[in-house]
Write a protein that holds these residues in place. Structure first.
Motif, mmCIF file in Angstrom:
data_model
loop_
_atom_site.group_PDB
_atom_site.id
_atom_site.type_symbol
_atom_site.label_atom_id
_atom_site.label_comp_id
_atom_site.label_asym_id
_atom_site.label_seq_id
_atom_site.Cartn_x
_atom_site.Cartn_y
_atom_site.Cartn_z
ATOM 1 N N SER A 12 108.090 102.460 -5.853
ATOM 2 C CA SER A 12 107.676 103.784 -5.405
ATOM 3 C C SER A 12 106.290 103.656 -4.795
ATOM 4 O O SER A 12 105.374 103.140 -5.432
ATOM 5 N N GLU A 13 106.122 104.090 -3.558
ATOM 6 C CA GLU A 13 104.848 103.962 -2.869
ATOM 7 C C GLU A 13 103.899 105.122 -3.162
ATOM 8 O O GLU A 13 102.739 105.078 -2.810
ATOM 9 N N THR A 14 104.379 106.191 -3.791
ATOM 10 C CA THR A 14 103.529 107.332 -4.065
ATOM 11 C C THR A 14 102.832 107.150 -5.407
ATOM 12 O O THR A 14 103.443 106.695 -6.368
ATOM 13 N N PRO A 15 101.529 107.481 -5.478
ATOM 14 C CA PRO A 15 100.793 107.296 -6.731
ATOM 15 C C PRO A 15 101.397 108.136 -7.848
ATOM 16 O O PRO A 15 101.839 109.234 -7.583
ATOM 17 N N PRO A 16 101.406 107.708 -9.094
ATOM 18 C CA PRO A 16 101.108 106.333 -9.470
ATOM 19 C C PRO A 16 102.248 105.405 -9.057
ATOM 20 O O PRO A 16 103.392 105.818 -9.020
ATOM 21 N N THR A 17 101.902 104.180 -8.746
ATOM 22 C CA THR A 17 102.896 103.209 -8.301
ATOM 23 C C THR A 17 103.727 102.739 -9.495
ATOM 24 O O THR A 17 103.204 102.462 -10.553
ATOM 25 N N HIS A 18 105.026 102.682 -9.289
ATOM 26 C CA HIS A 18 105.940 102.200 -10.333
ATOM 27 C C HIS A 18 106.773 101.062 -9.770
ATOM 28 O O HIS A 18 107.127 101.062 -8.604
ATOM 29 N N TYR A 19 107.063 100.101 -10.605
ATOM 30 C CA TYR A 19 107.961 99.016 -10.242
ATOM 31 C C TYR A 19 109.024 98.969 -11.315
ATOM 32 O O TYR A 19 108.709 98.884 -12.499
ATOM 33 N N THR A 20 110.262 99.071 -10.917
ATOM 34 C CA THR A 20 111.369 99.074 -11.866
ATOM 35 C C THR A 20 112.227 97.841 -11.651
ATOM 36 O O THR A 20 112.593 97.526 -10.527
ATOM 37 N N LEU A 21 112.542 97.159 -12.723
ATOM 38 C CA LEU A 21 113.444 96.015 -12.690
ATOM 39 C C LEU A 21 114.598 96.345 -13.624
ATOM 40 O O LEU A 21 114.388 96.658 -14.787
ATOM 41 N N LYS A 22 115.805 96.320 -13.098
ATOM 42 C CA LYS A 22 116.977 96.648 -13.898
ATOM 43 C C LYS A 22 117.884 95.422 -13.980
ATOM 44 O O LYS A 22 118.340 94.918 -12.961
ATOM 45 N N ILE A 23 118.138 94.970 -15.179
ATOM 46 C CA ILE A 23 119.026 93.829 -15.414
ATOM 47 C C ILE A 23 120.436 94.387 -15.595
ATOM 48 O O ILE A 23 120.691 95.122 -16.540
ATOM 49 N N GLN A 24 121.324 94.054 -14.688
ATOM 50 C CA GLN A 24 122.698 94.545 -14.764
ATOM 51 C C GLN A 24 123.463 93.874 -15.888
ATOM 52 O O GLN A 24 124.247 94.506 -16.585
ATOM 53 N N SER A 25 123.231 92.558 -16.074
ATOM 54 C CA SER A 25 123.975 91.828 -17.105
ATOM 55 C C SER A 25 123.150 90.629 -17.573
ATOM 56 O O SER A 25 123.071 89.615 -16.878
ATOM 57 N N LEU A 26 122.545 90.746 -18.754
ATOM 58 C CA LEU A 26 121.771 89.649 -19.311
ATOM 59 C C LEU A 26 122.670 88.445 -19.581
ATOM 60 O O LEU A 26 122.298 87.305 -19.309
ATOM 61 N N SER A 27 123.876 88.690 -20.056
ATOM 62 C CA SER A 27 124.789 87.579 -20.350
ATOM 63 C C SER A 27 125.173 86.824 -19.071
ATOM 64 O O SER A 27 125.362 85.617 -19.096
ATOM 65 N N LEU A 28 125.256 87.527 -17.930
ATOM 66 C CA LEU A 28 125.567 86.870 -16.661
ATOM 67 C C LEU A 28 124.419 85.966 -16.220
ATOM 68 O O LEU A 28 124.648 84.860 -15.728
ATOM 69 N N LEU A 29 123.183 86.411 -16.432
ATOM 70 C CA LEU A 29 122.033 85.558 -16.106
ATOM 71 C C LEU A 29 122.050 84.301 -16.966
ATOM 72 O O LEU A 29 121.828 83.194 -16.475
ATOM 73 N N LYS A 30 122.331 84.456 -18.252
ATOM 74 C CA LYS A 30 122.388 83.299 -19.144
ATOM 75 C C LYS A 30 123.544 82.375 -18.776
ATOM 76 O O LYS A 30 123.393 81.159 -18.756
ATOM 77 N N LYS A 31 124.697 82.952 -18.462
ATOM 78 C CA LYS A 31 125.882 82.171 -18.110
ATOM 79 C C LYS A 31 125.636 81.325 -16.860
ATOM 80 O O LYS A 31 126.100 80.194 -16.762
ATOM 81 N N ASN A 32 124.896 81.880 -15.904
ATOM 82 C CA ASN A 32 124.605 81.169 -14.656
ATOM 83 C C ASN A 32 123.349 80.309 -14.748
ATOM 84 O O ASN A 32 122.840 79.838 -13.733
ATOM 85 N N ASN A 33 122.866 80.106 -15.981
ATOM 86 C CA ASN A 33 121.707 79.250 -16.241
ATOM 87 C C ASN A 33 120.472 79.624 -15.433
ATOM 88 O O ASN A 33 119.743 78.759 -14.960
ATOM 89 N N ILE A 34 120.256 80.931 -15.283
ATOM 90 C CA ILE A 34 119.037 81.402 -14.637
ATOM 91 C C ILE A 34 117.923 81.264 -15.674
ATOM 92 O O ILE A 34 117.932 81.935 -16.699
ATOM 93 N N GLU A 35 116.971 80.368 -15.427
ATOM 94 C CA GLU A 35 115.894 80.139 -16.386
ATOM 95 C C GLU A 35 114.725 81.087 -16.178
ATOM 96 O O GLU A 35 114.024 81.420 -17.128
ATOM 97 N N LYS A 36 114.509 81.499 -14.910
ATOM 98 C CA LYS A 36 113.333 82.315 -14.609
ATOM 99 C C LYS A 36 113.604 83.172 -13.385
ATOM 100 O O LYS A 36 114.204 82.706 -12.417
ATOM 101 N N TYR A 37 113.189 84.418 -13.466
ATOM 102 C CA TYR A 37 113.238 85.318 -12.314
ATOM 103 C C TYR A 37 111.835 85.834 -12.078
ATOM 104 O O TYR A 37 111.175 86.307 -13.015
ATOM 105 N N SER A 38 111.340 85.710 -10.850
ATOM 106 C CA SER A 38 110.041 86.260 -10.471
ATOM 107 C C SER A 38 110.268 87.285 -9.372
ATOM 108 O O SER A 38 110.895 86.979 -8.361
#
Length: 86
Positions: free
Chosen positions: A15-41
């Motif tokens: 969101s570009e309007t003050p205050p600035t917010h950044y939202t990160l939504k994980i759709q499936s934690l188990s899918l990240l683990k299954k695909n051996n995702i070690e780090k997301y930046s």
């Protein structure tokens, strides 16, 4: 507000309007683990006059001896040298 989604099951929005917010939504934690995702930046975003990125380790941060035990998530400053000591 800008919304972004990619193939790894992670969506984010800024969101570009003050205050600035950044939202990160994980759709499936188990899918990240299954695909051996070690780090997301996330891409850098600005909040409070500083540039940040969100760093997420779905299996824990192995550099901190937390691998397999925890989910690790933290903010990282892009330009820490710009901080003025108080």
């Amino acid at each position: 507000m800008a919304d972004f989604c990619n193939e790894d099951g992670v969506s984010r929005s800024i969101s570009e309007t003050p205050p600035t917010h950044y939202t990160l939504k994980i759709q499936s934690l188990s899918l990240l683990k299954k695909n051996n995702i070690e780090k997301y930046s996330s891409p850098y975003f600005e909040a409070g006059g500083y540039k940040w990125k969100l760093v997420f380790h779905p299996k824990g941060n192995k550099n901190k001896n937390a691998e397999g035990k925890h989910v690790s998530i933290y903010l990282m400053m892009a330009e820490a040298s710009s901080l003025v000591p108080q």
